[in-house]
Design a protein around this motif. Structure first.
Motif, mmCIF file in Angstrom:
data_model
loop_
_atom_site.group_PDB
_atom_site.id
_atom_site.type_symbol
_atom_site.label_atom_id
_atom_site.label_comp_id
_atom_site.label_asym_id
_atom_site.label_seq_id
_atom_site.Cartn_x
_atom_site.Cartn_y
_atom_site.Cartn_z
ATOM 1 N N LYS A 1 0.838 -1.187 0.000
ATOM 2 C CA LYS A 1 0.000 0.000 0.000
ATOM 3 C C LYS A 1 0.882 1.249 0.000
ATOM 4 O O LYS A 1 1.894 1.272 0.703
ATOM 5 C CB LYS A 1 -0.882 -0.014 1.257
ATOM 6 C CG LYS A 1 -1.726 -1.286 1.372
ATOM 7 C CD LYS A 1 -2.306 -1.486 2.762
ATOM 8 C CE LYS A 1 -1.324 -2.026 3.773
ATOM 9 N NZ LYS A 1 -1.153 -3.488 3.802
ATOM 10 N N MET B 1 4.764 0.648 12.280
ATOM 11 C CA MET B 1 4.397 0.217 10.930
ATOM 12 C C MET B 1 4.680 1.369 9.970
ATOM 13 O O MET B 1 4.778 2.519 10.396
ATOM 14 C CB MET B 1 2.898 -0.072 10.822
ATOM 15 C CG MET B 1 2.302 -0.855 11.936
ATOM 16 S SD MET B 1 0.498 -0.756 11.919
ATOM 17 C CE MET B 1 0.085 -1.490 10.343
ATOM 18 N N GLU C 1 2.560 2.686 8.279
ATOM 19 C CA GLU C 1 1.404 3.572 8.485
ATOM 20 C C GLU C 1 1.559 4.487 9.697
ATOM 21 O O GLU C 1 0.952 5.546 9.757
ATOM 22 C CB GLU C 1 0.135 2.729 8.668
ATOM 23 C CG GLU C 1 -0.319 1.979 7.425
ATOM 24 C CD GLU C 1 0.295 0.580 7.292
ATOM 25 O OE1 GLU C 1 1.411 0.358 7.804
ATOM 26 O OE2 GLU C 1 -0.348 -0.281 6.664
ATOM 27 N N ARG D 1 0.292 -11.473 13.355
ATOM 28 C CA ARG D 1 -0.597 -10.722 12.467
ATOM 29 C C ARG D 1 -1.993 -11.291 12.628
ATOM 30 O O ARG D 1 -2.158 -12.488 12.892
ATOM 31 C CB ARG D 1 -0.170 -10.944 11.021
ATOM 32 C CG ARG D 1 1.270 -10.684 10.784
ATOM 33 C CD ARG D 1 1.444 -9.263 10.447
ATOM 34 N NE ARG D 1 2.829 -9.038 10.035
ATOM 35 C CZ ARG D 1 3.165 -8.066 9.219
ATOM 36 N NH1 ARG D 1 2.248 -7.278 8.718
ATOM 37 N NH2 ARG D 1 4.424 -7.887 8.916
HETATM 38 MG MG MG Z 1 1.146 -3.925 7.272
#
Ligand code: MG
Ligand code: ATP
Length: 560
Positions: A211, A347, A349, A443
């Motif tokens: 992403k 992360m 993000e 995860r």
């Molecule tokens: Mg990730």
């Protein structure tokens, strides 16, 4: 209490607000913002222009750049970009080996308010094409050697290819780095808003298609404070973060945290051996060293004899991020470096460290520590309700925070999916203990459900590598009619170990006796190497796809 920048953790955590950090920056007085100004130019204005900023070595070429050098050179690069009509908001990508030119280009791009997109030099054609198309890049800085992996004819928005280290161009859209640098020597800076984008980082691709995470100049607040609190940086330090700038750790922890704090960085170019890791620390008298579990496990596998040949006594703080840090690795660190390795979690993000172990609170090996001041971290259920201590749930952060992603490039819907109410949902499962330490479990998609028990792959992997024969392990759940799922472990063995059926059974018993019967792998497979991302993360989805004979999905970031 140890003398560290964070001071008393609890006290700092309760007192601190992000607005407190603003006063450290020039823009609090001038209202003019640019992270490059704060990371480079201000040090020159404060009389520290001759302080080293980059200590570069690739085995042959060896160079030092001061903050004044970087102010000058990145201004020249910025002027060159402007000369070609590149402006604020344009995406300019970097696809080249770690080098001073990479750093200068990155600074030059952000200096004019454009958006830099760093790519790992090992990416192949498909990976490059995906990212350049997705971001609509107008220019790319690269080298002649990497040129063949850029499918220029398919990239309609790409106008310029800037070539580092070449003597002549081969086509009209190519520009030589040294020509670009020679347009104007003038100092230049574009003042932008705190919310102006500066970087697009593509995620590691551990769980699927990468992403494009968009970061803004305001991230500097967070990067500056993480540099102080987590990396414990002081101006007298020599800092080496081994992460490539193609990953968020490489730019955030590797470049901006130290430079915002006026600290020189070691940039190690080229490919290097286990010996070279230690040699680099010795040569530059590195004091703070930041790496990743995969690297520490690799060094650990090579044994304790090699590090004894080097003087590593300057090291005073060692950090790890990117994957869970196994307790065994921390123990090894204590043996070889006479100090623990401090894990921190974040992360792409999040843009900077979120949860960390600090020098002033005891490490609980296997835990990723406590949230940094200014961050509200919690465990929430799928509806966003906070869970009590010891219950496994979604690791979540209360929005917003300065380095938080502002969107997923080209995919605002995907961006919205991160949130439940005011919580940013990380995609990781964890729990919190009664003292406020967070414990990573796996995860979301990797947590294994076996006979009604939930098993985090990290715990099993960490136990496995405590076994004398095991170098690394990747653990997945495979479907089982009776138990829902059963645990399967893929294992690489240490140098010289012969993998046998008997050894499998011994390893299984080891986990059974030292962790739990239900967590002991029912199946074990020895393999030569684990599938990993270029940033060094075990790709469990690939193991799972192999196992189930399914298509593995996006492999653009896989190490081959
Ligand atoms: Mg990730
Ligand atoms: P993708 O999002 O493309 O699947 P990725 O999540 O691996 O890839 P990154 O943003 O590079 O991409 O990595 C962040 C992830 O790395 C976290 O969500 C977490 O799973 C893992 N991670 C990072 N640091 C730690 C740590 N200290 N302990 C445990 N896990 C960590």
């Amino acid at each position: 209490m140890k003398n560290a920048n964070i001071g008393n953790y609890e006290e700092t955590y309760h007192r601190f607000q992000w607005t407190d950090a603003e006063k450290h920056f020039t823009w609090a007085k001038t209202d003019k913002v640019n992270i490059v100004y704060e990371a480079i130019d201000r040090h020159v204005e404060e009389g520290k222009g001759d302080h080293p900023a980059i200590l570069y070595w690739d085995g042959q070429r060896e160079e030092t750049y001061t903050f004044a050098d970087l102010k000058q050179l990145s201004s020249q690069f910025a002027n060159g970009l402007k000369n070609y009509g590149i402006q604020q908001g344009d995406r300019v990508f970097l696809f080249m080996p770690r080098s001073p030119e990479l750093m200068i280009s990155l600074l030059g791009i952000i200096r004019i308010g454009a958006i830099a997109g760093p790519l790992f030099e090992a990416f192949m054609e498909e990976a490059i094409k995906d990212r350049l198309l997705d971001s609509g890049a107008v220019a790319i800085v690269t080298t002649h050697q990497l040129l063949s992996r850029i499918p220029i004819s398919e990239l309609h928005e790409l106008k310029y290819v800037i070539l580092v280290g070449s003597e002549e161009v081969e086509s009209p859209n190519q520009v030589l780095y040294q020509d670009l640098m020679n347009h104007s020597q003038e100092y230049t800076i574009e003042w932008v808003s705190r919310e102006t984008p500066m970087l697009i980082h593509y995620t590691s691709g551990s769980t699927g298609k990468p992403k494009g995470v968009l970061q803004v100049h305001d991230a500097m607040l967070h990067q500056y404070m993480a540099g102080k609190w987590v990396y414990d940086l002081k101006e007298t330090d020599i800092y080496w973060c081994t992460a490539d700038p193609g990953w968020v750790t490489g730019t955030s922890a590797g470049i901006f945290s130290p430079w915002l704090n006026g600290v020189p960085i070691v940039v190690r170019g080229g490919r290097f051996s286990v010996d070279d890791w230690y040699k680099t620390i010795e040569k530059y008298q590195v004091t703070v060293w930041f790496s990743a579990p995969t690297a520490f496990r690799m060094l650990m596998r090579e044994g304790n004899e090699i590090p004894r040949r080097y003087d590593l006594s300057t090291l005073r703080h060692i950090l790890s991020a990117g994957e869970p840090l196994n307790a065994e690795v921390i123990r090894w660190g204590e043996e070889v470096f006479q100090q623990p390795i401090y894990d921190n979690w974040w992360m792409t993000e999040t843009g900077a460290s979120i949860c960390a172990n600090y020098k002033t609170i005891p490490i609980r090996p296997g835990s990723m520590g406590k949230p940094i001041p200014g961050i509200r971290l919690a465990i929430v259920d799928d509806k966003g309700k906070e869970l009590p201590p010891y219950e496994m749930g979604n690791l979540a952060i209360k929005k917003p925070w300065p380095a938080m992603l502002r969107t997923i490039w080209n995919n605002p819907e995907r961006y919205q999916e991160y949130f439940i109410n005011d919580w940013f949902i990380s995609g990781d499962k964890a729990y919190r203990d009664k003292d406020g330490y967070f414990w990573f479990q796996g995860r979301k998609d990797d947590v294994i459900n076996t006979s009604g028990e939930r098993v985090g792959p990290f715990e099993v992997e960490s136990k496995l590598i405590e076994h004398w024969a095991v170098a690394e392990a990747g653990v997945i759940g495979i479907p089982d009619e009776l138990r829902g799922e059963v645990v399967k472990a893929f294992i690489t063995v240490k140098n010289g170990v012969v993998p046998t059926e008997k050894l499998k059974e011994e390893i299984r018993q080891f986990v059974k006796e030292n962790l739990a019967a239900h967590a002991a792998p029912r199946q074990i497979e020895f393999i030569d190497t684990l599938p990993k991302t270029r940033s060094g993360k075990i790709m469990r989805r690939v193991l799972k796809a192999w196992e189930l004979g399914l298509p593995p999905g996006d492999l653009s970031t896989m190490e081959v």
